[in-house]
Design an enzyme around this catalytic site. Structure first.
Site, short mmCIF file in Angstrom:
data_model
loop_
_atom_site.label_atom_id
_atom_site.label_comp_id
_atom_site.label_asym_id
_atom_site.label_seq_id
_atom_site.Cartn_x
_atom_site.Cartn_y
_atom_site.Cartn_z
CD GLU A 64 18.20 22.17 8.93
OE1 GLU A 64 18.95 22.52 9.86
OE2 GLU A 64 17.96 20.97 8.68
CG HIS A 86 10.45 14.23 10.45
ND1 HIS A 86 10.72 14.07 11.78
CD2 HIS A 86 11.66 14.26 9.83
CE1 HIS A 86 12.03 14.01 11.96
NE2 HIS A 86 12.62 14.12 10.80
#
Lengths: 319, 325
Positions: free
Chosen positions: B60, B129
């Protein structure tokens, strides 16, 4: 290597400019004229000059918090740099960035960085856009030994390798990440060994020998430009001064510093050029004096420049 | 007008902008053949190729750095971070680099990038999440934050975000991806910083973002049956924030309920409430401002607990009734 006089003269002159610039800003700081802090690269001039001189003008660099040398080597206007140090509106960043954030966008220096390793992933994006646009320009991304232990180093070097990007990563191993020595921070001998883990070429050179750095950088630049992908070039060198202005130097000895000073990259290069008859002693002195004049003029320019208008404080946050 | 889902609206915006401008490209984990974790970019790699729909390793920070570096060079990358929770891993590149480079360089550089990321809970994916972290980004000078609640808004705002010369955090909602709505056949954009009054009313103003908008609209129907006429304002972008539309509504109704999914403490609702209190609209308030937000806990896994954590239609109805009282 047969020495080309013109190139050697330009490199020696740049090394003097960097050295005298940093000695001057160090002095300005001591006299209270520079706000904040700074990270000096005195002793590392061969690494900056040898690497950047392997580039073409149209190539890009990304620099670090210890980036004055990269900036000057890339051809920065010393007046605008000095004005930035003094926080003036005429500075490269209009006084908003200071020592740690100097960028010369027109000169294709995409900026120093206040975060250790922060520029390593940016080089991936620069390299990616150069490749997508099918130019033959490349980017050279500098960082230090400390940054090689940041997670971003791993992510970025892997991406540069898998996409065969036109990037030359230059790791300036100056032996310390602030106070943490490379002996304590690494279990491997050479940081360039890590290149193996990414499938890229890794090379370690004497970072105090400007010609050795230049030759290795030129090979890496050719590789990047010809589609051969990135290189991790490690320049082993030493910073003579502390990490920043807060450094009490508790982690290293005077003997160690003195030993490295005897391998002063500028003195080594000058002596070699004299020995091989490339320049005369008088010429060398002339280059040094010219660099001193350039820096002195920059100080005058910066001092006489205006402060930023406080009413413009909100400018530049958004485009 | 044509009917399409929120996910299709996002995809259509991406596709049309990639056709219009060859500096636009997608970069992220599994955005190519897989189509992104929620299938939003599905099929685009076949049309535009792997160079412009670029799969990345699970990196990321690398993705955000690559996008930022490319944006500095004049490209217009649209990066996808698979879950908003994972923006934490890209934070240095986003907050220290993308957001600040322009200012630090004296306004002499631009960073025109979009970070698309799905936020929110409701999928049973628990605390890694499901987060709604938009308030973090609202706090950072140099970033813009967009949160569309309908297919129409998603497309128009994404087109505007891609054409914007600044880093834009574009927060999609997983539960909205399959919701349908009308989208114009022709090209259009929605300027960032324009709120939308999703329902007009006179008794109270409900300011809601993202998934809260359809819930608040459902609650408003129930409330209407009970004689309470709610006005629903969707800011659509949290930064820049269209204060005027909110103030105008508050001045009209005199009562404000703010609903968001993110945790209450330090959430965007606190900022909106503070702006109202600091403005002339404060003088028109007939009751204290009420915030209805996620509980201050990590998102739980259990279905009932997960539901309990976030305001539901019945919670909105109850809060509105109490406020109008």
């Amino acid at each position: 290597m047969k020495l080309k006089r013109e190139l050697c003269v330009r490199m020696l002159s740049k090394m003097y400019e960097i050295r005298i610039f940093e000695e001057t800003v160090d002095d300005l700081f001591a006299r209270g004229l520079v706000h904040g802090t700074m990270h000096l690269s005195i002793g590392q001039e061969a690494s900056a000059v040898g690497s950047v001189f392997a580039l073409r003008d149209e190539d890009y660099i990304l620099s670090t918090h210890r980036g004055h040398g990269h900036c000057i080597a890339k051809g920065a206007d010393i007046n605008l740099m000095m004005a930035e140090f003094l926080g003036k509106e005429t500075g490269y960043c209009r006084g908003r960035g200071g020592s740690m954030h100097i960028a010369d966008i027109e000169g294709r220096n995409l900026g120093a960085n206040g975060v250790v390793g922060g520029g390593i992933p940016l080089a991936v994006g620069v390299g990616l856009s150069l490749k997508m646009r099918q130019t033959d320009e490349i980017v050279m991304g500098f960082f230090g030994d400390g940054a090689a232990n940041q997670g971003a180093f791993h992510e970025a070097l892997n991406m540069a390798a898998i996409w065969t990007l036109p990037v030359v990563y230059v790791c300036e191993n100056n032996q310390y990440g602030m106070s943490m020595s490379t002996n304590r921070a690494f279990k491997i001998e050479r940081i360039a060994q890590r290149a193996d883990g990414y499938g890229m070429v890794g090379v370690t050179v004497d970072g105090n020998d400007v010609l050795e750095v230049y030759e290795a950088a030129a090979k890496a630049v050719d590789r990047a430009r010809s589609g051969g992908g990135p290189t991790l070039l490690e320049c082993v060198t030493y910073r003579w001064k502390g990490h920043s202005k807060s450094d009490q130097e508790r982690y290293r000895t005077k003997d160690e510093i003195e030993a490295w000073k005897r391998r002063d990259p500028i003195k080594l290069f000058r002596e070699r050029l004299l020995t091989e008859g490339v320049i005369t002693d008088q010429e060398a002195a002339g280059f040094e004096e010219q660099a001193s004049r350039t820096i002195a003029e920059a100080v005058e320019f910066a001092k006489s420049s205006a402060e930023p208008d406080p009413d413009t404080i909100l400018e530049g946050v958004y485009a | 007008m044509k009917e399409m889902t929120y996910a299709e609206a996002v995809r259509e915006a991406l596709r049309e902008e990639m056709i219009r401008d060859d500096s636009v490209f997608l970069i992220g984990e599994d955005v190519g053949t897989y189509g992104g974790a929620f299938g939003v970019s599905y099929g685009l790699v076949d049309e535009f190729g792997e160079d412009r729909v670029r799969d990345t390793p699970i990196s990321e920070a690398g993705i955000m750095g690559a996008a930022t570096g490319a944006a500095l060079m004049g490209m217009r990358p649209v990066a996808e971070i698979m879950f908003m929770d994972f923006t934490t891993i890209a934070m240095d590149q986003l907050v220290n680099q993308a957001a600040k480079l322009r200012f630090m360089f004296g306004g002499k550089a631009k960073v025109p990038l979009v970070l698309r990321t799905p936020g929110g809970s409701g999928t049973g994916a628990a605390a890694h999440h499901s987060q709604s972290l938009e308030a973090w980004f609202v706090h950072v000078p140099g970033l813009k934050v967009v949160m569309p609640s309908t297919p129409y808004d998603a497309k128009g705002l994404l087109v505007a975000s891609i054409r914007d010369d600044n880093p834009v955090i574009f927060v999609e909602h997983k539960l909205l991806y399959k919701t349908k709505g009308p989208v114009p056949e022709e090209e259009y954009t929605i300027p960032l910083g324009t709120a939308d009054v999703k329902r007009t009313g006179r008794d109270l103003t409900i300011v809601a973002t993202s998934i809260m908008v359809p819930r608040v609209l459902a609650a408003a129907e129930t409330l209407a049956g009970q004689g309470i006429d709610a006005e629903v304002v969707d800011p659509r972008t949290l930064k820049p924030l269209d204060e005027e539309t909110i103030f105008k509504s508050v001045i009209k109704t005199g009562r404000v309920l703010i609903a968001h999914e993110a945790c209450k403490t330090g959430g965007a609702g606190a900022e909106i409430a503070a702006r109202i209190v600091e403005s002339d609209a404060f003088n028109y308030l007939d009751a204290p401002i009420v915030r209805l937000a996620g509980l201050d806990i990590p998102v739980p896994y259990n279905r009932n607990l997960e539901r309990r954590m976030v305001p539901q239609v019945e919670d909105i109805v109850a809060a509105a009734r109490e406020l109008v009282g």
